[in-house]
Design a protein around this motif. Sequence first.
Motif, PDB file in Angstrom:
ATOM      1  N   GLY A 119      37.118  32.193  33.247  1.00 43.67           N
ATOM      2  CA  GLY A 119      38.301  33.023  33.377  1.00 43.67           C
ATOM      3  C   GLY A 119      38.025  34.484  33.669  1.00 43.67           C
ATOM      4  N   PHE A 120      36.847  34.813  34.193  1.00 40.28           N
ATOM      5  CA  PHE A 120      36.541  36.200  34.536  1.00 40.28           C
ATOM      6  C   PHE A 120      37.372  36.623  35.750  1.00 40.28           C
ATOM      7  N   MET A 143      29.005  33.560  40.112  1.00 39.14           N
ATOM      8  CA  MET A 143      30.273  34.273  40.093  1.00 39.14           C
ATOM      9  C   MET A 143      31.435  33.290  40.105  1.00 39.14           C
ATOM     10  N   LYS A 144      31.285  32.192  40.846  1.00 39.03           N
ATOM     11  CA  LYS A 144      32.369  31.212  40.906  1.00 39.03           C
ATOM     12  C   LYS A 144      32.530  30.492  39.569  1.00 39.03           C
ATOM     13  N   GLU A 199      34.968  41.404  36.960  1.00 42.86           N
ATOM     14  CA  GLU A 199      34.124  41.032  35.825  1.00 42.86           C
ATOM     15  C   GLU A 199      33.014  40.086  36.248  1.00 42.86           C
ATOM     16  N   SER A 200      33.320  39.201  37.188  1.00 43.00           N
ATOM     17  CA  SER A 200      32.282  38.278  37.657  1.00 43.00           C
ATOM     18  C   SER A 200      31.183  39.020  38.404  1.00 43.00           C
ATOM     19  N   ASP A 201      31.568  40.099  39.108  1.00 45.18           N
ATOM     20  CA  ASP A 201      30.559  40.906  39.790  1.00 45.18           C
ATOM     21  C   ASP A 201      29.663  41.609  38.773  1.00 45.18           C
ATOM     22  N   ARG A 202      30.256  42.077  37.667  1.00 45.09           N
ATOM     23  CA  ARG A 202      29.459  42.676  36.589  1.00 45.09           C
ATOM     24  C   ARG A 202      28.530  41.616  35.996  1.00 45.09           C
ATOM     25  N   PHE A 203      29.029  40.387  35.886  1.00 42.29           N
ATOM     26  CA  PHE A 203      28.239  39.260  35.410  1.00 42.29           C
ATOM     27  C   PHE A 203      27.045  39.035  36.344  1.00 42.29           C
ATOM     28  N   ARG A 204      27.309  39.090  37.656  1.00 37.71           N
ATOM     29  CA  ARG A 204      26.241  38.906  38.647  1.00 37.71           C
ATOM     30  C   ARG A 204      25.204  40.014  38.539  1.00 37.71           C
ATOM     31  N   ARG A 205      25.665  41.263  38.401  1.00 40.41           N
ATOM     32  CA  ARG A 205      24.719  42.374  38.293  1.00 40.41           C
ATOM     33  C   ARG A 205      23.879  42.261  37.028  1.00 40.41           C
ATOM     34  N   ALA A 206      24.473  41.782  35.953  1.00 36.23           N
ATOM     35  CA  ALA A 206      23.717  41.613  34.716  1.00 36.23           C
ATOM     36  C   ALA A 206      22.588  40.604  34.901  1.00 36.23           C
TER      37      ALA A 206
END
Length: 291
Positions: free
Chosen positions: A9-10, A1-2, A14-21
Amino acid sequence: MKIAIDVAGFSPAESDRFRRAMGTWRSSREMEKLHRQFVEGCLRQPGMTEPVAEELFRQVAAFASFGFAKSHAAAFARTAYESAFLKLFYPAQFLVGLINAQPMGFYPVEVLANDAKRHGVAVLPVDVNASAYRTVTEWVGINGLLPDGAGIDRRPEPVRSPACVMPSPGARRRWAAESATGWGVRLGLGLVKGIGDEQAERLDAELARGPYRSLAEVVERTALGEEVVERLIRAGALDSLGAPRRQLLWQLREVMGATRGRMDGRALRASARASKRAAGRPMDLRLPPTD
Protein backbone atom coordinates in the motif's frame (compact mmCIF):
# COMPACT_ATOMS: atom_id res chain seq x y z
CA MET A 1 8.53 -0.75 -6.14
CA LYS A 2 5.55 -2.62 -7.58
CA ILE A 3 5.43 -4.98 -4.58
CA ALA A 4 5.55 -1.98 -2.23
CA ILE A 5 2.67 -0.28 -4.08
CA ASP A 6 0.40 -3.26 -4.85
CA VAL A 7 0.91 -5.31 -1.67
CA ALA A 8 2.13 -2.96 1.07
CA GLY A 9 0.00 0.00 0.00
CA PHE A 10 2.90 2.43 -0.49
CA SER A 11 2.33 5.55 -2.54
CA PRO A 12 4.53 5.97 -5.64
CA ALA A 13 6.68 8.48 -3.75
CA GLU A 14 7.02 6.14 -0.76
CA SER A 15 7.90 3.25 -3.04
CA ASP A 16 10.66 5.35 -4.59
CA ARG A 17 12.01 6.02 -1.08
CA PHE A 18 11.79 2.25 -0.54
CA ARG A 19 13.82 1.72 -3.73
CA ARG A 20 16.46 4.25 -2.68
CA ALA A 21 16.77 2.58 0.71
CA MET A 22 17.55 -0.70 -1.06
CA GLY A 23 20.31 0.95 -3.07
CA THR A 24 22.10 2.84 -0.31
CA TRP A 25 25.35 1.74 1.29
CA ARG A 26 23.62 1.10 4.65
CA SER A 27 20.57 -0.47 3.03
CA SER A 28 19.78 -2.79 5.99
CA ARG A 29 19.48 0.16 8.38
CA GLU A 30 17.36 2.17 5.95
CA MET A 31 15.17 -0.85 5.19
CA GLU A 32 14.49 -1.45 8.87
CA LYS A 33 12.98 2.03 9.15
CA LEU A 34 10.38 0.97 6.58
CA HIS A 35 9.88 -2.53 8.06
CA ARG A 36 6.85 -1.71 10.19
CA GLN A 37 5.14 0.36 7.52
CA PHE A 38 5.61 -2.44 5.00
CA VAL A 39 4.22 -5.18 7.26
CA GLU A 40 1.24 -3.10 8.41
CA GLY A 41 0.41 -2.28 4.81
CA CYS A 42 0.55 -5.93 3.82
CA LEU A 43 -1.82 -6.90 6.66
CA ARG A 44 -4.52 -4.74 5.10
CA GLN A 45 -4.69 -7.16 2.19
CA PRO A 46 -7.44 -9.82 2.41
CA GLY A 47 -6.12 -13.16 3.63
CA MET A 48 -2.64 -11.81 4.50
CA THR A 49 -1.07 -13.08 7.72
CA GLU A 50 1.77 -11.55 9.68
CA PRO A 51 4.19 -14.48 9.07
CA VAL A 52 3.60 -14.18 5.33
CA ALA A 53 4.08 -10.39 5.47
CA GLU A 54 7.31 -10.82 7.46
CA GLU A 55 8.59 -13.42 5.00
CA LEU A 56 7.77 -11.13 2.08
CA PHE A 57 9.68 -8.27 3.69
CA ARG A 58 12.62 -10.60 4.42
CA GLN A 59 12.82 -11.59 0.77
CA VAL A 60 12.52 -8.03 -0.45
CA ALA A 61 15.15 -6.85 2.06
CA ALA A 62 17.50 -9.65 0.99
CA PHE A 63 17.17 -8.45 -2.59
CA ALA A 64 18.69 -5.13 -1.46
CA SER A 65 22.00 -6.91 -0.92
CA PHE A 66 22.52 -7.64 -4.61
CA GLY A 67 19.60 -6.22 -6.58
CA PHE A 68 21.17 -2.85 -7.28
CA ALA A 69 24.33 -4.40 -8.73
CA LYS A 70 22.36 -7.09 -10.55
CA SER A 71 20.02 -4.60 -12.23
CA HIS A 72 22.97 -2.52 -13.40
CA ALA A 73 24.78 -5.60 -14.67
CA ALA A 74 21.71 -6.63 -16.67
CA ALA A 75 21.23 -3.14 -18.09
CA PHE A 76 24.89 -2.79 -19.06
CA ALA A 77 24.95 -6.26 -20.59
CA ARG A 78 22.01 -5.42 -22.84
CA THR A 79 23.50 -2.02 -23.73
CA ALA A 80 26.86 -3.62 -24.57
CA TYR A 81 25.20 -6.28 -26.75
CA GLU A 82 23.07 -3.78 -28.66
CA SER A 83 25.99 -1.38 -29.07
CA ALA A 84 28.25 -4.16 -30.39
CA PHE A 85 25.56 -5.21 -32.88
CA LEU A 86 25.10 -1.66 -34.18
CA LYS A 87 28.84 -1.03 -34.35
CA LEU A 88 29.34 -4.25 -36.32
CA PHE A 89 26.51 -3.95 -38.86
CA TYR A 90 25.66 -0.22 -38.86
CA PRO A 91 29.05 1.42 -38.13
CA ALA A 92 28.40 4.76 -39.86
CA GLN A 93 24.97 5.23 -38.32
CA PHE A 94 26.29 4.19 -34.91
CA LEU A 95 29.13 6.73 -35.10
CA VAL A 96 26.67 9.50 -36.01
CA GLY A 97 24.55 8.64 -32.99
CA LEU A 98 27.56 8.69 -30.66
CA ILE A 99 28.86 12.02 -31.96
CA ASN A 100 25.47 13.72 -31.73
CA ALA A 101 25.05 12.43 -28.16
CA GLN A 102 28.25 14.16 -27.00
CA PRO A 103 29.39 14.96 -24.40
CA MET A 104 29.10 11.42 -23.06
CA GLY A 105 32.12 11.22 -20.78
CA PHE A 106 33.72 8.13 -22.33
CA TYR A 107 35.67 8.72 -25.56
CA PRO A 108 36.25 12.03 -27.37
CA VAL A 109 35.03 12.44 -30.94
CA GLU A 110 38.46 11.93 -32.53
CA VAL A 111 38.84 8.53 -30.83
CA LEU A 112 35.39 7.42 -32.04
CA ALA A 113 36.08 8.67 -35.58
CA ASN A 114 39.49 7.00 -35.82
CA ASP A 115 38.04 3.72 -34.59
CA ALA A 116 35.33 3.92 -37.28
CA LYS A 117 38.02 4.52 -39.91
CA ARG A 118 39.79 1.34 -38.80
CA HIS A 119 36.51 -0.43 -39.57
CA GLY A 120 36.44 1.04 -43.09
CA VAL A 121 34.01 3.91 -42.50
CA ALA A 122 34.68 7.03 -44.56
CA VAL A 123 34.64 9.97 -42.14
CA LEU A 124 34.25 13.12 -44.25
CA PRO A 125 35.57 16.42 -42.87
CA VAL A 126 33.64 19.50 -41.84
CA ASP A 127 32.72 21.50 -44.95
CA VAL A 128 30.58 24.66 -45.01
CA ASN A 129 29.13 23.53 -48.35
CA ALA A 130 28.29 20.01 -47.19
CA SER A 131 27.98 19.95 -43.38
CA ALA A 132 24.84 20.63 -41.41
CA TYR A 133 25.08 21.71 -37.80
CA ARG A 134 24.79 18.11 -36.61
CA THR A 135 26.84 15.18 -37.86
CA VAL A 136 24.94 13.10 -40.44
CA THR A 137 25.42 10.09 -42.68
CA GLU A 138 26.35 10.82 -46.29
CA TRP A 139 26.10 8.46 -49.23
CA VAL A 140 29.52 7.48 -50.55
CA GLY A 141 28.55 4.45 -52.65
CA ILE A 142 29.26 0.77 -52.23
CA ASN A 143 31.96 0.29 -54.89
CA GLY A 144 34.77 1.71 -52.79
CA LEU A 145 35.13 4.90 -54.87
CA LEU A 146 34.23 8.17 -53.21
CA PRO A 147 32.40 10.84 -55.24
CA ASP A 148 34.26 13.94 -56.36
CA GLY A 149 34.33 16.63 -53.71
CA ALA A 150 33.82 14.24 -50.81
CA GLY A 151 36.68 15.89 -48.95
CA ILE A 152 39.00 12.86 -48.82
CA ASP A 153 40.76 10.94 -51.62
CA ARG A 154 39.57 7.45 -50.76
CA ARG A 155 37.77 5.54 -48.10
CA PRO A 156 39.98 3.83 -45.50
CA GLU A 157 40.86 0.18 -45.80
CA PRO A 158 39.51 -1.89 -42.87
CA VAL A 159 42.19 -3.10 -40.48
CA ARG A 160 42.50 -6.89 -40.55
CA SER A 161 43.46 -7.97 -37.05
CA PRO A 162 41.93 -9.93 -34.13
CA ALA A 163 41.38 -6.60 -32.35
CA CYS A 164 39.22 -5.21 -35.18
CA VAL A 165 36.27 -7.48 -35.92
CA MET A 166 34.64 -7.15 -39.34
CA PRO A 167 31.41 -8.97 -40.25
CA SER A 168 31.58 -11.50 -43.04
CA PRO A 169 29.51 -10.89 -46.20
CA GLY A 170 27.18 -13.72 -45.16
CA ALA A 171 26.64 -12.27 -41.69
CA ARG A 172 26.05 -8.81 -43.17
CA ARG A 173 23.42 -10.18 -45.57
CA ARG A 174 21.70 -11.97 -42.71
CA TRP A 175 21.72 -9.32 -40.00
CA ALA A 176 22.04 -5.93 -41.70
CA ALA A 177 19.54 -4.16 -43.93
CA GLU A 178 20.57 -3.65 -47.56
CA SER A 179 20.43 0.11 -46.99
CA ALA A 180 23.02 -0.11 -44.17
CA THR A 181 26.04 -0.18 -46.47
CA GLY A 182 27.45 2.56 -48.66
CA TRP A 183 27.26 5.32 -46.07
CA GLY A 184 29.99 7.56 -44.74
CA VAL A 185 29.88 10.13 -41.95
CA ARG A 186 29.91 13.88 -42.60
CA LEU A 187 31.14 15.73 -39.53
CA GLY A 188 28.91 18.60 -38.44
CA LEU A 189 29.71 22.27 -37.98
CA GLY A 190 28.70 21.96 -34.34
CA LEU A 191 32.02 20.19 -33.66
CA VAL A 192 33.93 23.42 -34.32
CA LYS A 193 34.68 25.35 -31.13
CA GLY A 194 32.59 28.50 -30.88
CA ILE A 195 29.60 27.18 -32.85
CA GLY A 196 26.70 26.28 -30.57
CA ASP A 197 23.00 25.48 -30.65
CA GLU A 198 22.13 29.14 -31.09
CA GLN A 199 23.72 29.10 -34.57
CA ALA A 200 22.25 25.74 -35.62
CA GLU A 201 19.06 27.00 -37.26
CA ARG A 202 20.81 29.74 -39.23
CA LEU A 203 23.61 27.48 -40.46
CA ASP A 204 21.19 24.76 -41.59
CA ALA A 205 19.01 27.35 -43.35
CA GLU A 206 22.00 28.82 -45.20
CA LEU A 207 23.18 25.35 -46.24
CA ALA A 208 19.74 24.69 -47.74
CA ARG A 209 19.77 28.10 -49.43
CA GLY A 210 22.76 27.23 -51.61
CA PRO A 211 26.55 26.87 -51.66
CA TYR A 212 28.96 29.52 -50.43
CA ARG A 213 31.11 30.88 -53.26
CA SER A 214 33.54 33.12 -51.38
CA LEU A 215 34.92 33.93 -47.97
CA ALA A 216 32.86 37.12 -47.93
CA GLU A 217 29.68 35.08 -48.43
CA VAL A 218 30.60 32.81 -45.54
CA VAL A 219 31.19 35.78 -43.25
CA GLU A 220 28.01 37.59 -44.27
CA ARG A 221 25.59 34.65 -44.37
CA THR A 222 26.74 32.79 -41.25
CA ALA A 223 27.26 35.89 -39.05
CA LEU A 224 30.00 33.98 -37.22
CA GLY A 225 32.75 35.80 -35.36
CA GLU A 226 36.23 36.26 -36.77
CA GLU A 227 37.84 33.71 -34.43
CA VAL A 228 35.25 31.08 -35.34
CA VAL A 229 35.69 31.65 -39.09
CA GLU A 230 39.45 31.35 -38.58
CA ARG A 231 38.92 27.99 -36.89
CA LEU A 232 36.77 26.87 -39.82
CA ILE A 233 39.55 27.82 -42.23
CA ARG A 234 42.21 26.01 -40.20
CA ALA A 235 39.99 22.92 -39.94
CA GLY A 236 39.62 22.80 -43.72
CA ALA A 237 35.91 23.61 -43.66
CA LEU A 238 36.40 26.28 -46.37
CA ASP A 239 38.59 24.17 -48.68
CA SER A 240 35.63 23.74 -51.02
CA LEU A 241 35.90 27.45 -51.91
CA GLY A 242 38.99 26.53 -53.93
CA ALA A 243 41.43 28.92 -52.24
CA PRO A 244 44.46 27.92 -50.16
CA ARG A 245 43.99 28.17 -46.41
CA ARG A 246 46.88 30.61 -46.03
CA GLN A 247 45.25 32.93 -48.56
CA LEU A 248 41.91 32.75 -46.73
CA LEU A 249 43.56 33.47 -43.39
CA TRP A 250 45.40 36.43 -44.94
CA GLN A 251 42.15 37.84 -46.36
CA LEU A 252 39.97 37.20 -43.32
CA ARG A 253 40.67 40.43 -41.42
CA GLU A 254 39.94 42.59 -44.47
CA VAL A 255 36.88 40.57 -45.41
CA MET A 256 35.46 40.94 -41.91
CA GLY A 257 36.02 44.69 -42.12
CA ALA A 258 34.47 45.09 -45.55
CA THR A 259 31.49 42.87 -44.77
CA ARG A 260 30.78 44.05 -41.23
CA GLY A 261 31.54 47.77 -41.73
CA ARG A 262 35.03 47.78 -40.21
CA MET A 263 38.47 48.86 -41.32
CA ASP A 264 41.60 46.82 -40.57
CA GLY A 265 39.48 44.49 -38.43
CA ARG A 266 38.57 47.19 -35.89
CA ALA A 267 35.04 48.46 -35.45
CA LEU A 268 34.65 52.11 -36.42
CA ARG A 269 33.70 54.33 -33.51
CA ALA A 270 30.86 56.72 -34.14
CA SER A 271 31.89 60.34 -33.66
CA ALA A 272 30.26 62.31 -30.94
CA ARG A 273 29.41 65.06 -33.39
CA ALA A 274 26.29 64.65 -35.49
CA SER A 275 27.91 66.45 -38.41
CA LYS A 276 30.65 63.87 -38.66
CA ARG A 277 28.19 61.02 -38.29
CA ALA A 278 26.14 62.45 -41.12
CA ALA A 279 29.09 62.31 -43.46
CA GLY A 280 29.56 59.27 -45.67
CA ARG A 281 30.76 56.53 -43.36
CA PRO A 282 32.93 53.57 -44.39
CA MET A 283 30.57 51.58 -42.16
CA ASP A 284 27.90 51.94 -44.83
CA LEU A 285 30.13 50.80 -47.67
CA ARG A 286 30.18 47.09 -48.51
CA LEU A 287 33.27 46.79 -50.65
CA PRO A 288 34.57 43.51 -52.06
CA PRO A 289 37.92 42.54 -50.54
CA THR A 290 41.00 42.98 -52.69
CA ASP A 291 43.16 40.11 -53.84
